[in-house]
Structure formats: C-alpha cells, structure tokens
Write a protein that holds these residues in place. Structure first.
Motif, mmCIF file in Angstrom:
data_model
loop_
_atom_site.group_PDB
_atom_site.id
_atom_site.type_symbol
_atom_site.label_atom_id
_atom_site.label_comp_id
_atom_site.label_asym_id
_atom_site.label_seq_id
_atom_site.Cartn_x
_atom_site.Cartn_y
_atom_site.Cartn_z
ATOM 1 N N ILE A 83 35.824 34.738 44.754
ATOM 2 C CA ILE A 83 35.019 34.815 45.976
ATOM 3 C C ILE A 83 35.071 33.500 46.732
ATOM 4 C CG2 ILE A 83 32.635 34.968 46.815
ATOM 5 C CD1 ILE A 83 32.145 37.080 44.656
ATOM 6 N N ARG A 84 34.984 32.373 46.030
ATOM 7 C CA ARG A 84 35.016 31.067 46.686
ATOM 8 C C ARG A 84 36.380 30.790 47.310
ATOM 9 N NH1 ARG A 84 31.698 27.431 42.175
ATOM 10 N NH2 ARG A 84 29.595 28.080 42.840
ATOM 11 N N LYS A 85 37.452 31.319 46.720
ATOM 12 C CA LYS A 85 38.788 31.098 47.273
ATOM 13 C C LYS A 85 39.028 31.938 48.521
ATOM 14 C CE LYS A 85 41.223 32.050 43.627
ATOM 15 N NZ LYS A 85 42.400 32.249 42.743
ATOM 16 N N SER A 86 38.260 32.994 48.683
ATOM 17 C CA SER A 86 38.486 33.893 49.804
ATOM 18 C C SER A 86 38.155 33.217 51.127
ATOM 19 C CB SER A 86 37.628 35.159 49.656
ATOM 20 O OG SER A 86 37.738 35.967 50.802
ATOM 21 N N GLU A 87 38.993 33.444 52.115
ATOM 22 C CA GLU A 87 38.751 32.903 53.451
ATOM 23 C C GLU A 87 37.832 33.809 54.264
ATOM 24 O OE1 GLU A 87 42.517 32.259 55.254
ATOM 25 O OE2 GLU A 87 43.134 30.694 53.836
ATOM 26 N N GLU A 88 37.527 34.969 53.722
ATOM 27 C CA GLU A 88 36.628 35.897 54.384
ATOM 28 C C GLU A 88 35.192 35.650 53.924
ATOM 29 O OE1 GLU A 88 37.584 38.022 56.684
ATOM 30 O OE2 GLU A 88 39.701 37.509 56.490
ATOM 31 N N GLY A 89 34.246 35.782 54.836
ATOM 32 C CA GLY A 89 32.845 35.640 54.457
ATOM 33 C C GLY A 89 32.375 36.804 53.615
ATOM 34 N N LEU A 90 32.796 38.007 54.016
ATOM 35 C CA LEU A 90 32.401 39.224 53.316
ATOM 36 C C LEU A 90 33.410 39.528 52.215
ATOM 37 C CD1 LEU A 90 30.623 41.797 53.147
ATOM 38 C CD2 LEU A 90 32.167 42.831 54.819
ATOM 39 N N VAL A 91 32.946 39.526 50.974
ATOM 40 C CA VAL A 91 33.849 39.757 49.843
ATOM 41 C C VAL A 91 33.184 40.726 48.868
ATOM 42 C CG1 VAL A 91 35.204 38.722 47.991
ATOM 43 C CG2 VAL A 91 34.711 37.395 50.053
ATOM 44 N N THR A 92 33.941 41.722 48.438
ATOM 45 C CA THR A 92 33.477 42.654 47.412
ATOM 46 C C THR A 92 34.519 42.719 46.306
ATOM 47 O OG1 THR A 92 32.282 44.015 49.010
ATOM 48 C CG2 THR A 92 32.778 45.020 46.897
ATOM 49 N N LEU A 93 34.108 42.447 45.087
ATOM 50 C CA LEU A 93 34.983 42.590 43.930
ATOM 51 C C LEU A 93 34.415 43.672 43.024
ATOM 52 C CD1 LEU A 93 35.642 38.842 43.004
ATOM 53 C CD2 LEU A 93 37.066 40.351 44.391
ATOM 54 N N MET A 94 35.278 44.577 42.583
ATOM 55 C CA MET A 94 34.840 45.662 41.717
ATOM 56 C C MET A 94 35.754 45.745 40.504
ATOM 57 S SD MET A 94 33.890 48.710 44.388
ATOM 58 C CE MET A 94 35.625 48.957 44.760
ATOM 59 N N TYR A 95 35.155 45.991 39.358
ATOM 60 C CA TYR A 95 35.903 46.120 38.122
ATOM 61 C C TYR A 95 35.529 47.453 37.472
ATOM 62 C CZ TYR A 95 36.447 41.092 38.798
ATOM 63 O OH TYR A 95 36.722 39.846 39.322
ATOM 64 N N ASP A 96 36.533 48.279 37.219
ATOM 65 C CA ASP A 96 36.300 49.521 36.484
ATOM 66 C C ASP A 96 36.104 49.185 35.011
ATOM 67 O OD1 ASP A 96 36.591 51.127 38.742
ATOM 68 O OD2 ASP A 96 38.767 51.232 38.498
ATOM 69 N N TYR A 97 35.111 49.787 34.415
ATOM 70 C CA TYR A 97 34.824 49.501 33.009
ATOM 71 C C TYR A 97 34.471 50.797 32.301
ATOM 72 C CZ TYR A 97 32.627 47.354 28.885
ATOM 73 O OH TYR A 97 32.294 46.989 27.608
ATOM 74 N N ARG A 98 35.311 51.199 31.387
ATOM 75 C CA ARG A 98 35.070 52.412 30.608
ATOM 76 C C ARG A 98 34.688 52.005 29.198
ATOM 77 N NH1 ARG A 98 37.701 55.680 27.087
ATOM 78 N NH2 ARG A 98 39.556 54.350 27.170
ATOM 79 N N GLN A 152 32.229 55.989 32.495
ATOM 80 C CA GLN A 152 32.948 55.145 33.440
ATOM 81 C C GLN A 152 31.959 54.438 34.372
ATOM 82 O OE1 GLN A 152 36.061 57.194 35.583
ATOM 83 N NE2 GLN A 152 36.030 55.693 37.247
ATOM 84 N N TYR A 153 32.055 53.114 34.429
ATOM 85 C CA TYR A 153 31.154 52.319 35.250
ATOM 86 C C TYR A 153 31.941 51.468 36.243
ATOM 87 C CZ TYR A 153 27.548 53.388 31.768
ATOM 88 O OH TYR A 153 26.661 54.031 30.922
ATOM 89 N N ILE A 154 31.221 50.996 37.243
ATOM 90 C CA ILE A 154 31.736 49.991 38.169
ATOM 91 C C ILE A 154 30.841 48.757 38.034
ATOM 92 C CG2 ILE A 154 32.172 49.392 40.580
ATOM 93 C CD1 ILE A 154 32.238 52.483 41.095
ATOM 94 N N ILE A 155 31.444 47.628 37.734
ATOM 95 C CA ILE A 155 30.729 46.355 37.751
ATOM 96 C C ILE A 155 31.153 45.638 39.023
ATOM 97 C CG2 ILE A 155 30.373 44.152 36.575
ATOM 98 C CD1 ILE A 155 31.051 45.555 33.956
ATOM 99 N N TYR A 156 30.185 45.225 39.831
ATOM 100 C CA TYR A 156 30.546 44.667 41.135
ATOM 101 C C TYR A 156 29.915 43.307 41.386
ATOM 102 C CZ TYR A 156 25.974 46.406 42.769
ATOM 103 O OH TYR A 156 24.627 46.653 42.924
ATOM 104 N N PHE A 157 30.611 42.545 42.242
ATOM 105 C CA PHE A 157 30.131 41.266 42.744
ATOM 106 C C PHE A 157 30.336 41.290 44.256
ATOM 107 C CE2 PHE A 157 31.647 40.730 38.459
ATOM 108 C CZ PHE A 157 30.659 39.968 37.841
ATOM 109 N N HIS A 158 29.310 40.931 45.000
ATOM 110 C CA HIS A 158 29.391 41.069 46.458
ATOM 111 C C HIS A 158 28.752 39.867 47.137
ATOM 112 C CE1 HIS A 158 29.383 43.138 50.352
ATOM 113 N NE2 HIS A 158 28.161 42.662 50.527
ATOM 114 N N ARG A 159 29.472 39.330 48.135
ATOM 115 C CA ARG A 159 28.922 38.280 48.992
ATOM 116 C C ARG A 159 29.001 38.750 50.433
ATOM 117 N NH1 ARG A 159 32.014 32.688 49.583
ATOM 118 N NH2 ARG A 159 33.271 34.009 50.958
ATOM 119 N N GLU A 160 27.887 38.689 51.124
ATOM 120 C CA GLU A 160 27.806 39.221 52.478
ATOM 121 C C GLU A 160 28.296 38.234 53.531
ATOM 122 O OE1 GLU A 160 27.041 42.501 54.913
ATOM 123 O OE2 GLU A 160 26.882 42.361 52.736
ATOM 124 N N GLN A 161 28.106 36.944 53.293
ATOM 125 C CA GLN A 161 28.486 35.943 54.286
ATOM 126 C C GLN A 161 28.863 34.636 53.596
ATOM 127 O OE1 GLN A 161 25.033 35.449 56.740
ATOM 128 N NE2 GLN A 161 23.663 35.231 55.014
#
Length: 233
Positions: A51-66, A73-82
């Motif tokens: 997320i810190r390396k991203s040049e975009e303010g809005l970043v969503t990372l999702m990881y599938d986890y079974r 089946q789950y989704i683990i997520y990390f999100h930054r809005e700005q």
C-alpha cells in the motif's frame, strides 16, 4: 471460568451451506475467526508495504483464503481510502447457493448479527455510488464495508420505500450510512432453550441520498429527528 454462550462454543470443521440455520452459520464463522486473524496478521506487513509503495491514494488489497479443514472460502482485505489515511482490514465470507452468490460479514461483539450482501445490492452500489464498472463483486463489497463502518438503523415506511408492502413484515428497516441508504430485509432466529437470538440482514438495494426524492430524504430526516428527540427526554 465464564461459560460461553452456545454460539461461541468451538465446532469441529464444518462447511457452511445455505440450508444451515443462523446459529450454525454464526458458530462456524466464529470458530474460524482465530485462523482468520492469524492469517491477517501474517499478511499485515506485506500488505502495508504494498500500500505504501502504491502511487494511488485509493488502494484495495484482497487475499483469498480457504480453510482446508472446512473448505470455507474467505476474503481477507486491506483498504486505504486516501494517501496517508488509515488502513482498514477485515474478513468476508463468500457463500454460494446454486448459481447465487452472497457476501457475508458478521459481528464479533455485542448482539450476534449476520449481514448478507446480495448481488443486486452490490451491483446497485457499484452503479449508483462507486461508478466504476470494472470492479469485481468482491472489490465492491470491500469498498462498501471499508467506507461504511458506521451504520444507523432506522424504520422504513411507505414514504421511504413505496414498494414496502411487496416485501411484507421483514422490510420495515434500513441503514443510513456514509454513502447513502441501504434497503434491507431483516429478521432474527432463536433456538429453544433461551439462546440469544441472532439477527440477519439481507441488503437488497442501495441509493445515494442525492438520487432519492425530496419526500424520501424528508422521511429519513424525520426518523433521525425522532432519535434526537428521544435523547432529550
């Protein structure tokens, strides 16, 4: 040692399916929560670096986890809005019922509650608020829950939903959130023996307040004022 309620008692690995009752679903979700938290914590530093390396303010990372033992089946997520904003993380469960797909989030504290996002709700939130047709349903769900943590429940009448009679007794509630208004069907299920009821909310559709009629917005304002008046008594 305190005795835990029924729905917190760890269960053996069970695959969650659509015909289970709410207590069974909630118990399974809670029993797998430690594994989800462990996996999230193990992904945290990697996610923050990306997320810190991203040049975009809005970043969503999702990881599938079974989880192998249950095949859930789950989704683990990390999100930054700005830029430089807080990173929000969480878990979602994906349930398949034939060709229908639902995204589920559940409460960890307080009154046990399950929120289910229908495909129609996700599509409307994407079209009417996000306005990004390229987003997947999982991305839309993450954006919704990350942005709308504070949810104000309120009663819905024919002024807010003119089709309310079509949905019967379960259509009398909604959520006012940061991005707009969520229409939902709700109910609760209790087991014999005095176990605490579990509430369920099916999110059916979404409307930004700017797209609602003047009479709808006035009705929502009136409902908010009722709570303010009640506090002053």
């Amino acid at each position: 040692m305190a005795v835990l309620p029924f729905f917190f008692i760890p269960l053996p690995p069970i695959m969650i399916v659509a015909n289970m009752n709410l207590h069974e679903v909630f118990a399974c979700l809670m029993s797998e929560l430690p594994k989800l938290k462990w996996k999230r914590d193990s992904l945290l530093q990697k996610a923050i670096k990306e997320i810190r390396k991203s040049e975009e303010g809005l970043v969503t990372l999702m990881y599938d986890y079974r989880i192998p033992s249950s095949n859930n089946q789950y989704i683990i997520y990390f999100h930054r809005e700005q830029p430089f904003g807080p990173v929000v993380s969480g878990f979602l469960f994906v349930l398949f019922d034939g060709n229908k797909r639902f995204v589920i989030k559940w409460t960890e504290k307080g009154i046990p509650e399950i929120h289910i996002l229908t495909s129609h709700f996700l599509q409307r939130y994407k079209e009417r608020f996000l306005k990004q047709p390229e987003l997947t349903a999982n991305e839309v769900a993450v954006r919704y829950f990350s942005r709308n943590g504070a949810m104000k429940p309120m009663m819905v009448d024919e002024r807010i939903n003119k089709h309310i009679e079509e949905y019967g007794e379960f259509a009398g509630e909604g959520f006012l959130v940061q991005d707009g208004f969520c229409f939902k069907l709700s109910g609760e299920e209790a087991l014999e023996g005095g176990e605490q009821p579990i509430r369920i909310s099916f999110f059916t559709t979404f409307m930004p307040l700017s797209d609602m009629t003047d009479s709808q917005r006035e009705a929502i304002f009136d409902e908010c004022m009722k709570d303010i008046d009640a506090l002053g008594r």
